[in-house]
Design a protein around this motif. Structure first.
Motif, PDB file in Angstrom:
ATOM      1  N   PRO A 153      12.944 -63.533 -19.782  1.00  0.00           N
ATOM      2  CA  PRO A 153      12.178 -63.164 -18.591  1.00  0.00           C
ATOM      3  C   PRO A 153      11.310 -64.312 -18.106  1.00  0.00           C
ATOM      4  CG  PRO A 153      11.164 -62.231 -20.540  1.00  0.00           C
ATOM      5  CD  PRO A 153      12.447 -62.874 -21.001  1.00  0.00           C
ATOM      6  N   ASP A 154      11.048 -64.331 -16.792  1.00  0.00           N
ATOM      7  CA  ASP A 154      10.140 -65.317 -16.220  1.00  0.00           C
ATOM      8  C   ASP A 154       8.715 -64.903 -16.536  1.00  0.00           C
ATOM      9  OD1 ASP A 154      11.932 -67.103 -15.121  1.00  0.00           O
ATOM     10  OD2 ASP A 154      12.178 -65.928 -13.305  1.00  0.00           O
ATOM     11  N   MET A 155       7.966 -65.789 -17.206  1.00  0.00           N
ATOM     12  CA  MET A 155       6.606 -65.495 -17.613  1.00  0.00           C
ATOM     13  C   MET A 155       5.663 -66.551 -17.058  1.00  0.00           C
ATOM     14  SD  MET A 155       7.431 -64.455 -21.577  1.00  0.00           S
ATOM     15  CE  MET A 155       5.696 -64.340 -22.012  1.00  0.00           C
ATOM     16  N   LEU A 156       4.477 -66.087 -16.695  1.00  0.00           N
ATOM     17  CA  LEU A 156       3.467 -66.954 -16.100  1.00  0.00           C
ATOM     18  C   LEU A 156       2.169 -66.775 -16.873  1.00  0.00           C
ATOM     19  CD1 LEU A 156       3.150 -68.864 -13.585  1.00  0.00           C
ATOM     20  CD2 LEU A 156       2.116 -66.918 -12.428  1.00  0.00           C
ATOM     21  N   THR A 169      -4.002 -64.315 -19.442  1.00  0.00           N
ATOM     22  CA  THR A 169      -3.116 -63.204 -19.115  1.00  0.00           C
ATOM     23  C   THR A 169      -1.699 -63.734 -18.981  1.00  0.00           C
ATOM     24  OG1 THR A 169      -4.905 -62.130 -17.897  1.00  0.00           O
ATOM     25  CG2 THR A 169      -2.688 -61.296 -17.536  1.00  0.00           C
ATOM     26  N   ILE A 170      -0.745 -63.024 -19.572  1.00  0.00           N
ATOM     27  CA  ILE A 170       0.672 -63.363 -19.427  1.00  0.00           C
ATOM     28  C   ILE A 170       1.265 -62.409 -18.401  1.00  0.00           C
ATOM     29  CG2 ILE A 170       2.866 -63.668 -20.592  1.00  0.00           C
ATOM     30  CD1 ILE A 170       0.687 -65.606 -21.490  1.00  0.00           C
ATOM     31  N   HIS A 171       1.803 -62.955 -17.341  1.00  0.00           N
ATOM     32  CA  HIS A 171       2.334 -62.160 -16.236  1.00  0.00           C
ATOM     33  C   HIS A 171       3.852 -62.289 -16.201  1.00  0.00           C
ATOM     34  CE1 HIS A 171       1.788 -60.167 -12.282  1.00  0.00           C
ATOM     35  NE2 HIS A 171       2.915 -60.784 -11.998  1.00  0.00           N
ATOM     36  N   PHE A 172       4.539 -61.137 -16.054  1.00  0.00           N
ATOM     37  CA  PHE A 172       5.992 -61.114 -15.920  1.00  0.00           C
ATOM     38  C   PHE A 172       6.342 -61.122 -14.437  1.00  0.00           C
ATOM     39  CE2 PHE A 172       5.052 -59.358 -20.051  1.00  0.00           C
ATOM     40  CZ  PHE A 172       5.996 -59.966 -20.871  1.00  0.00           C
ATOM     41  N   VAL A 173       7.003 -62.191 -14.015  1.00  0.00           N
ATOM     42  CA  VAL A 173       7.204 -62.429 -12.592  1.00  0.00           C
ATOM     43  C   VAL A 173       8.104 -61.378 -11.968  1.00  0.00           C
ATOM     44  CG1 VAL A 173       8.100 -64.079 -10.908  1.00  0.00           C
ATOM     45  CG2 VAL A 173       6.818 -64.895 -12.898  1.00  0.00           C
ATOM     46  N   SER A 178       1.867 -57.243 -16.327  1.00  0.00           N
ATOM     47  CA  SER A 178       1.166 -58.264 -17.082  1.00  0.00           C
ATOM     48  C   SER A 178       0.634 -57.677 -18.372  1.00  0.00           C
ATOM     49  CB  SER A 178       0.018 -58.867 -16.267  1.00  0.00           C
ATOM     50  OG  SER A 178      -0.922 -57.870 -15.915  1.00  0.00           O
ATOM     51  N   THR A 179       0.417 -58.546 -19.341  1.00  0.00           N
ATOM     52  CA  THR A 179      -0.157 -58.113 -20.604  1.00  0.00           C
ATOM     53  C   THR A 179      -1.660 -57.917 -20.442  1.00  0.00           C
ATOM     54  OG1 THR A 179      -0.532 -60.401 -21.318  1.00  0.00           O
ATOM     55  CG2 THR A 179       1.594 -59.414 -21.849  1.00  0.00           C
ATOM     56  N   SER A 180      -2.266 -57.305 -21.415  1.00  0.00           N
ATOM     57  CA  SER A 180      -3.712 -57.147 -21.388  1.00  0.00           C
ATOM     58  C   SER A 180      -4.374 -58.509 -21.554  1.00  0.00           C
ATOM     59  CB  SER A 180      -4.165 -56.202 -22.509  1.00  0.00           C
ATOM     60  OG  SER A 180      -3.744 -56.716 -23.779  1.00  0.00           O
ATOM     61  N   PRO A 218       3.446 -67.013 -27.531  1.00  0.00           N
ATOM     62  CA  PRO A 218       3.865 -66.628 -26.170  1.00  0.00           C
ATOM     63  C   PRO A 218       3.203 -65.364 -25.639  1.00  0.00           C
ATOM     64  CG  PRO A 218       5.760 -67.328 -27.436  1.00  0.00           C
ATOM     65  CD  PRO A 218       4.611 -67.268 -28.396  1.00  0.00           C
ATOM     66  N   ASP A 219       2.680 -64.497 -26.502  1.00  0.00           N
ATOM     67  CA  ASP A 219       1.992 -63.309 -26.011  1.00  0.00           C
ATOM     68  C   ASP A 219       0.510 -63.557 -25.756  1.00  0.00           C
ATOM     69  OD1 ASP A 219       1.198 -63.614 -28.601  1.00  0.00           O
ATOM     70  OD2 ASP A 219       1.723 -61.586 -29.257  1.00  0.00           O
TER      71      ASP A 219
END
Length: 539
Positions: A153-156, A169-173, A178-180, A218-219
Motif C-alpha cells: 500500500p501507498d503510505m505517507l 501519523t502514518i496515512h494510507f493514500v 490513517s493510524t493513530s 513502519p507503523d
C-alpha cells in the motif's frame, strides 16, 4: 560526445523515467523527448503567468504534469490532451500553496503555508484533509514510503505539532485512512525520511538534542534513538543530516564536528567512522594501500589537467578564519553510489576537495582536489562507479571510480553557470546530463546520443495546442457538476454526474458521497471536520 541544441526555456524539469522534459516556452507548457530536444512532442496553453509559477512536477509514470503557483495548480495529461484538472486556492484562507507533489499517478498532495495539507484524488475529485502539518521545521514534514512491490500500500508519514508536542501519523493514500497519532520523543523535530526499502523511518530532531536521530518502524513506533553528541563535547551540536545507502544496509550520519558515522541498519550501531584531515599523509602505508590524490591545474588558456599530488599534502582551506555559523560547520555534503558501495564526502573547511570512500575496505578510495569549490556531487542513478562533480564553472567532471584515471572535464556550452544533473537512464543506456539555467538548457551525452524513442509514452501521436486551463471537455468544476449547473461533455465515457449517481445508488458502497443537492448524503467514515477558512476547490 554529443550535445543537444540550446533550448530557451524556463522551469525545465525531467520526468522521473528520464526520457521526457517539461518546460515553459513562449507562455506554453511544452514536452520534449530527451533524445531530440529540438522537437516538441506536445504543448499546452496555460493561464498562469510565467513569473507566478513556482515549479513543475511529474507523476511517477511520466503521464501527468503539475504546474504550480501560489494561487492555483494545473495538472495536464501528457497523452490525453483533453484531460486536465485545476486546483484553485479560492480566497486563500489557508495561505498560499506551499508545494504540490504526486503520491502516485492518481493522488496529488498539496500543502499550504499555514500548516494544512490535502490529498486529492484527481479522477474523482475527492480529497482528504491533513491538519496540523508542521511548517516550522528546516526539512520536509512528510515523506512517502518507497513501495517494495506493486501489492504494497501507498503510505505517507506525516510530522505534526499538537499542543507543543511532535506527533507522527502514518496515512494510507488509497483509502484515506490513517493510524493513530504516535508521540515522538523529540524536542523540535526537523525532518523525516524513509529508508529505500521502506523498513525504517528516520526522524531528525533539533541538533541541540541529546539524541538527534530516532529510528521508527513502519507503523510509526520508536525502535531506537542514536546518541549523536560526543561525550567529550556534551554541549555541542549533534547530527547535521543523514543519508541512506541505496541498498538500505547502511545509514550515514554527518556531524557538525566534521566526522561521518556509518551505522548498520540491523542494530543501528556504528561500524565505521570518517574523518577529514587538513593534511593527507599516506607515506606510512604500502603503495598498494594508498589512495590516489588527484589535483586539478588550470592553465591561462583554461586547459584543465590533473596530476598526482606529492604527499603529505594539505587541501586548500575554504575560509580564512574559523566560522561560528552552524551551516558552515562540519560535513558539507555526502552521497552514496547507487549500490551503496562508495561514499563521497566534502568538508565545510575544504569545499574544493572530494573524498571517495570504499565501504568494502573502510578506507579512502580516492581524493580529488579541484581548482574551484565543488558545488555538488552527483552519483549516476544506475551506474554505481560514475561520479559527477559540479564546480559552477560550466564544466562537468566525470570520475570513473573503478578506473585509475583522474576525472574527465566535459565543457558545457551554456552562458552563466548552469546547474548540472544526471538524467534517469537504464543501466545499458548511455548517460545523459541536463545542464540548465533559468532561461535555457542543453542535454550532454558523454558517450553519444541514445536511439530515438517513441513520440509519446504510449506511442500515440502528440496533439499540440491543447489548453491546460480552457473551459470545456474534461475540466469541470466539481461543485458545478454536483449542483447540476454544468453538464459534463466527454462523450467517450460516462459523465462525472452519472458516475456519482451510480456510486450513490450502489448498496455496497463503502464511502458516502457529499451530494447535498440530490439528498443522498451519507456521513463519511473517519470524517474530517472541514476548516471554515478552506474554500479551495478542484476543477
Amino acid at each position: 560526445m554529443e550535445i543537444s541544441d540550446r533550448v530557451d526555456a524556463q522551469h525545465t524539469t525531467p520526468s522521473r523515467c528520464g526520457n521526457l522534459l517539461a518546460f515553459l516556452q513562449d507562455g506554453k507548457l511544452r514536452v520534449n523527448h530527451v533524445a531530440s530536444t529540438e522537437r516538441c512532442l506536445n504543448e499546452y496553453n496555460i493561464k498562469i503567468p510565467s513569473k507566478e509559477i513556482i515549479n513543475i512536477t511529474w507523476s511517477d509514470d511520466g503521464t501527468r504534469i503539475a504546474v504550480s503557483s501560489y494561487k492555483q495548480i494545473g495538472i495536464a495529461h501528457v497523452d490525453e490532451s483533453s484531460h486536465h484538472v485545476r486546483l484553485d486556492n479560492g480566497g486563500g484562507g489557508l495561505g498560499r500553496f506551499a508545494s504540490a507533489a504526486f503520491l502516485d499517478n492518481e493522488h496529488l498532495l498539496t500543502t499550504w503555508e499555514f500548516g494544512r495539507g490535502r490529498i486529492w484524488h484527481l479522477s474523482s475529485g475527492r480529497s482528504t484533509e491533513i491538519g496540523d502539518l508542521k511548517t516550522t521545521s528546516s526539512g520536509q514534514a512528510w515523506s512517502q514510503r518507497p513501495r517494495s512491490s506493486s501489492a504494497a500500500p501507498d503510505m505517507l508519514a506525516i510530522l505534526s505539532r499538537v499542543s507543543a508536542e511532535d506527533v507522527l501519523t502514518i496515512h494510507f493514500v488509497e483509502d484515506g485512512k490513517s493510524t493513530s497519532r504516535v508521540s515522538l520523543p523529540t524536542i523540535d523535530a526537523q525532518s523525516l525520511c524513509w529508508s529505500p526499502d521502506g523498513r525504517w523511518l528516520a526522524v531528525m530532531d533539533t541538533p541541540t538534542a541529546a539524541s538527534t536521530i530516532h529510528f521508527c518502524t513502519p507503523d510509526g513506533h520508536l525502535y531506537r534513538s542514536y546518541p549523536s553528541k560526543s561525550p567529550s563535547d556534551p554541549d555541542g551540536l549533534g547530527v547535521k543530516f543523514l543519508k541512506w545507502a541505496g541498498d538500505s544496509r547502511t545509514v550515514a550520519l554527518a556531524h557538525y564536528e566534521g566526522g561521518v558515522v556509518l551505522l548498520n541498519t540491523r542494530s543501528f550501531t556504528p561500524f565505521a567512522s570518517v574523518e577529514h584531515s587538513t593534511t593527507i599523509d599516506q607515506t606510512g602505508l604500502p603503495p598498494t594501500k594508498q589512495a590516489p590524490i588527484w589535483q586539478e591545474h588550470v592553465s591561462a588558456t583554461s586547459e584543465r589537467t590533473y596530476s598526482l599530488a606529492t604527499q603529505p599534502v594539505s587541501p586548500p582551506l575554504s575560509h580564512s578564519k574559523p566560522s561560528t555559523e552552524p551551516n558552515e560547520l562540519g560535513v558539507a555534503e555526502l552521497c552514496f553510489s547507487s549500490n551503496g558501495e562508495y561514499l563521497a564526502t566534502r568538508d565545510e573547511r575544504m569545499l574544493s576537495t572530494v573524498w571517495v570512500w570504499s565501504k568494502q575496505t573502510l578506507s579512502a578510495h580516492a581524493v580529488i582536489m579541484q581548482h574551484a569549490n565543488v558545488r555538488k556531487m552527483l552519483w549516476h542513478p544506475s551506474r554505481p562507479d560514475l561520479l559527477m562533480l559540479d564546480c559552477g564553472e560550466s564544466v562537468a567532471y566525470l570520475l570513473e571510480v573503478g578506473a585509475s584515471s583522474p576525472p574527465m572535464p566535459v565543457t558545457v556550452p551554456l552562458p552563466g553557470t548552469p546547474i548540472l544533473a544526471w538524467l534517469e537512464t537504464a543501466v545499458d543506456a548511455p548517460p545523459a546530463i541536463l545542464a540548465l539555467t533559468k532561461s535555457s538548457f542543453r542535454v550532454i551525452f558523454p558517450e553519444g546520443r541514445p536511439a530515438q524513442a517513441r513520440p509519446t509514452t504510449d506511442g500515440r501521436p502528440s496533439v499540440p495546442g491543447a489548453d491546460i486551463y480552457e473551459e470545456g471537455t474534461s475540466e469541470d468544476s466539481i461543485m458545478d457538476v454536483l449542483s447540476g449547473r454544468k453538464p459534463h461533455t466527454r462523450a467517450s465515457e460516462q459523465s462525472y454526474t452519472e458516475r456519482i449517481d451510480m456510486e450513490a445508488d450502489g448498496e455496497d458502497a463503502t464511502m458516502g458521497l457529499d451530494d447535498t443537492f440530490r439528498a443522498k448524503r451519507r456521513p463519511l467514515e473517519n470524517a474530517v471536520e472541514v476548516d471554515p477558512l478552506d474554500d479551495s476547490e478542484i476543477f
